[in-house]
Design an enzyme around this catalytic site. Structure first.
Site, short mmCIF file in Angstrom:
data_model
loop_
_atom_site.label_atom_id
_atom_site.label_comp_id
_atom_site.label_asym_id
_atom_site.label_seq_id
_atom_site.Cartn_x
_atom_site.Cartn_y
_atom_site.Cartn_z
N ASP A 417 0.90 -1.11 -0.06
CA ASP A 417 -0.17 0.06 0.13
C ASP A 417 0.84 1.19 0.15
O ASP A 417 1.87 1.24 0.70
CB ASP A 417 -1.00 0.16 1.31
CG ASP A 417 -2.01 1.15 1.23
OD1 ASP A 417 -3.02 0.99 0.45
OD2 ASP A 417 -1.53 2.06 1.65
N ASN A 425 -3.22 12.86 -4.54
CA ASN A 425 -4.28 13.26 -5.24
C ASN A 425 -4.83 14.62 -4.79
O ASN A 425 -5.21 15.32 -5.61
CB ASN A 425 -5.45 12.08 -4.97
CG ASN A 425 -5.21 10.95 -6.02
OD1 ASN A 425 -4.63 10.97 -6.90
ND2 ASN A 425 -5.67 9.75 -5.41
N ASP A 434 -2.72 8.96 -11.21
CA ASP A 434 -2.83 7.83 -12.13
C ASP A 434 -1.34 7.68 -12.69
O ASP A 434 -0.80 6.58 -12.80
CB ASP A 434 -3.74 8.42 -13.11
CG ASP A 434 -5.08 8.30 -12.61
OD1 ASP A 434 -5.51 7.65 -11.85
OD2 ASP A 434 -6.00 8.82 -13.50
N GLU A 458 -4.95 2.41 -4.23
CA GLU A 458 -3.37 2.42 -4.13
C GLU A 458 -2.65 1.32 -3.60
O GLU A 458 -1.60 0.98 -3.14
CB GLU A 458 -2.92 3.50 -3.37
CG GLU A 458 -3.11 3.61 -1.78
CD GLU A 458 -4.43 3.99 -1.53
OE1 GLU A 458 -4.69 4.26 -0.21
OE2 GLU A 458 -5.52 4.18 -2.22
#
Length: 558
Positions: A417, A425, A434, A458
């Site tokens: 993770d 973001n 992305d 993620e």
């Protein structure tokens, strides 16, 4: 007044009938012989209208004494054979029922030994009760010897045996291929080959070398096998012509033809005397619309560009010729039917060869189409099992194949993770996020011993096998920071990742589900997050415990 006799013989040790007379089944032959007004010597004028027809075959006084009476196995009633002297007196006579007369093992005929007599006979009188085919009279012969012993008979049987072998080969070929490509035309071609093989064995007499068949059984076998051959030929043609290459109305009609032909054949085989005087003509006339329909269907297929119709037309041309000969000879008894027999063998060889090539051609086309369809299906399945953003496998793919992957040795599971990904973001936008995810996918590169999966958001998973699987997983986790720094421009902080790693013992539990494994490795990932992030927590699994609760919500908050 008695009928007088004239001697007439045929070359090759056989004598043919010269005259006939109508009679009743129970009428004494002596009475028929005494009535010269009944006798006519134009055998082509013989009719099926009387319930009994009597024929006379003169015996050559200077030739060998005949031993057998022979004719074609189209018998529905009794046959009475009598020997008479020069004064038309009956020397001896004997009655035979259809079940008593055995078919000869040669040339589609039966043989009846002539009754023994010490006096010289001048003619043989044969009475047919309830005759169903004029060929009985036209093809009757007296034979000096059993033709099965002649060299040309052995050669003929050898040729027919080769033809039967040629029929058996495509049949075996079709049986072998049917489990792979289950197409209707393959089944119909097997049935067609079986019917033609039966027709060949029965009409040539080969079958009678192995089993005793009465003329009644042989007649039924020939009628049924011929009807089945025509039925299967039509059904095979309809199924063989490619979809869209045959008029739908013609295709629908062709599918009903087998039922029609089987009904006609069964009716004639088991009830040959219902319309005895005209039944043979009706029986053969029933084939005319079928042959016309077959020709029209092939022409329609050719017009629509069917390659199968082209091959089928080539293969069926000898059958059309044979069918034409047989129809003419049966509908018009004045013509000799002998030409139809060799044409049958030619037709079988040509049809077998061309149909086998055609079936192979169609099977290859169908296989190619199915391979293309399977390849396309695999592409769509692959798309369904791949994450569109990163190109990695998705959770659906791993869940479906987890048991197989475990069996193949993938025993190390790592759940990764990204640390503080939400802030990326929020600060740089989802487009930048992305880019980071695509870069991470590159860092987790797959090989034959490593599978990379995007579980969602993620979160990523690695499934690994091999002795150094644990080290390879850690190397990929650490590579994430380097890859993102190179691939993604404009970030003000390094991107790190935390990882939970579980190594399943080779001799550990064998029935671990993916959900159980995922729950445990998720707890290890939480421990790595709680321990300060950018690190790995791992353990080797022997048994699973139910300790703790699922703390995914806590980890995500971190």
């Amino acid at each position: 007044m008695h009928v007088s006799f004239s001697s007439q013989s045929r070359a090759g040790g056989s004598q043919a009938p010269d005259c006939f007379a109508p009679s009743l089944p129970d009428e004494p032959l002596a009475k028929v012989l005494a009535d010269s007004a009944r006798w006519r010597c134009d055998l082509s004028a013989a009719s099926l209208a009387p319930n009994r027809t009597v024929i006379r075959i003169p015996v050559d006084p200077d030739g060998t004494v005949p031993r057998f009476f022979s004719s074609v196995p189209i018998v529905a009633g009794d046959i009475v054979v009598a020997l008479v002297d020069k004064d038309s007196r009956i020397l001896t006579e004997k009655r035979f029922s259809p079940v008593e007369i055995l078919a000869a093992p040669l040339d589609n005929r039966f043989l009846i030994p002539l009754p023994a007599t010490k006096r010289q006979s001048k003619a043989v009188i044969v009475a047919f009760d309830y005759p169903i085919n004029p060929s009985l009279f036209l093809r009757s012969r007296l034979l000096d010897s059993n033709p099965i012993n002649e060299p040309q008979s052995v050669r003929l049987l050898l040729v027919v045996a080769i033809v039967c072998g040629l029929l058996a080969m495509p049949m075996a070929y079709n049986i072998a291929f049917y489990p792979v490509l289950r197409e209707r035309f393959v089944v119909w071609h097997i049935i067609l080959s079986l019917a033609l093989l039966a027709q060949c064995l029965l009409s040539s007499g080969i079958a009678m070398h192995f089993i005793d068949l009465s003329v009644e059984q042989l007649f039924r076998g020939q009628v049924i096998s011929f009807g089945m051959a025509v039925a299967a030929m039509c059904a095979f043609t309809e199924a063989f012509i490619e979809p869209g290459k045959l008029n739908p109305v013609l295709r629908k009609i062709m599918r009903w033809v087998p039922l029609w032909m089987v009904s006609v054949a069964m009716g004639h085989a088991f009830f040959p005397t219902v319309l005895r005087a005209i039944q043979v003509k009706l029986y053969y006339a029933a084939f005319i619309p079928v042959l016309v329909l077959l020709v029209i269907s092939l022409i329609n297929g050719l017009y629509r560009g069917s390659r199968s119709a082209e091959l089928k037309l080539i293969g069926l041309t000898p059958f059309f010729a044979m069918g034409g000969i047989r129809l003419v000879t049966m509908l018009f008894p004045g013509f000799s039917p002998e030409e139809a027999t060799p044409m049958l063998y030619v037709a079988i060889v040509v049809e077998g060869a061309v149909a086998t090539l055609g079936v192979a051609h169609r099977l290859m086309n169908i296989k190619r189409q199915r391979d293309d369809a399977l390849a396309e299906t695999r592409i769509f399945e692959d798309l369904a099992e791949r994450d569109p953003l990163t190109g990695l496998l998705n959770r659906r793919a791993i869940e479906r194949n987890f048991e197989q992957l475990r069996a193949e040795g993938f025993r190390v599971c790592a759940l990764i993770d990204l640390d503080y990904f939400k802030s990326i973001n929020d600060s740089y936008g989802h487009a930048k996020g992305d880019e980071v995810l695509r870069s991470v996918a590159g860092a987790l590169r797959e090989d034959e011993d490593t599978l990379a999966i995007r579980m969602g958001g993620e979160e990523f998973m690695l499934l690994l096998r091999g002795s150094d699987a644990r080290n390879r997983a850690e190397a990929r986790r650490q590579a994430i920071t380097r890859h993102v720094a190179i691939d993604v421009v404009g970030l003000d902080r390094p991107v790190t990742a935390s990882m939970g790693l579980l190594e399943m013992a080779e001799r550990g539990p064998q029935h671990v589900t993916f959900e159980t494994l995922y729950t445990r490795v998720d707890r290890l990932l939480y421990d790595a997050k709680a321990g300060g992030r950018n690190r790995t927590f791992g353990e080797k699994m022997v048994v699973f415990s139910a300790r703790g609760k699922d703390r995914r919500t806590l980890r995500r908050a971190a």
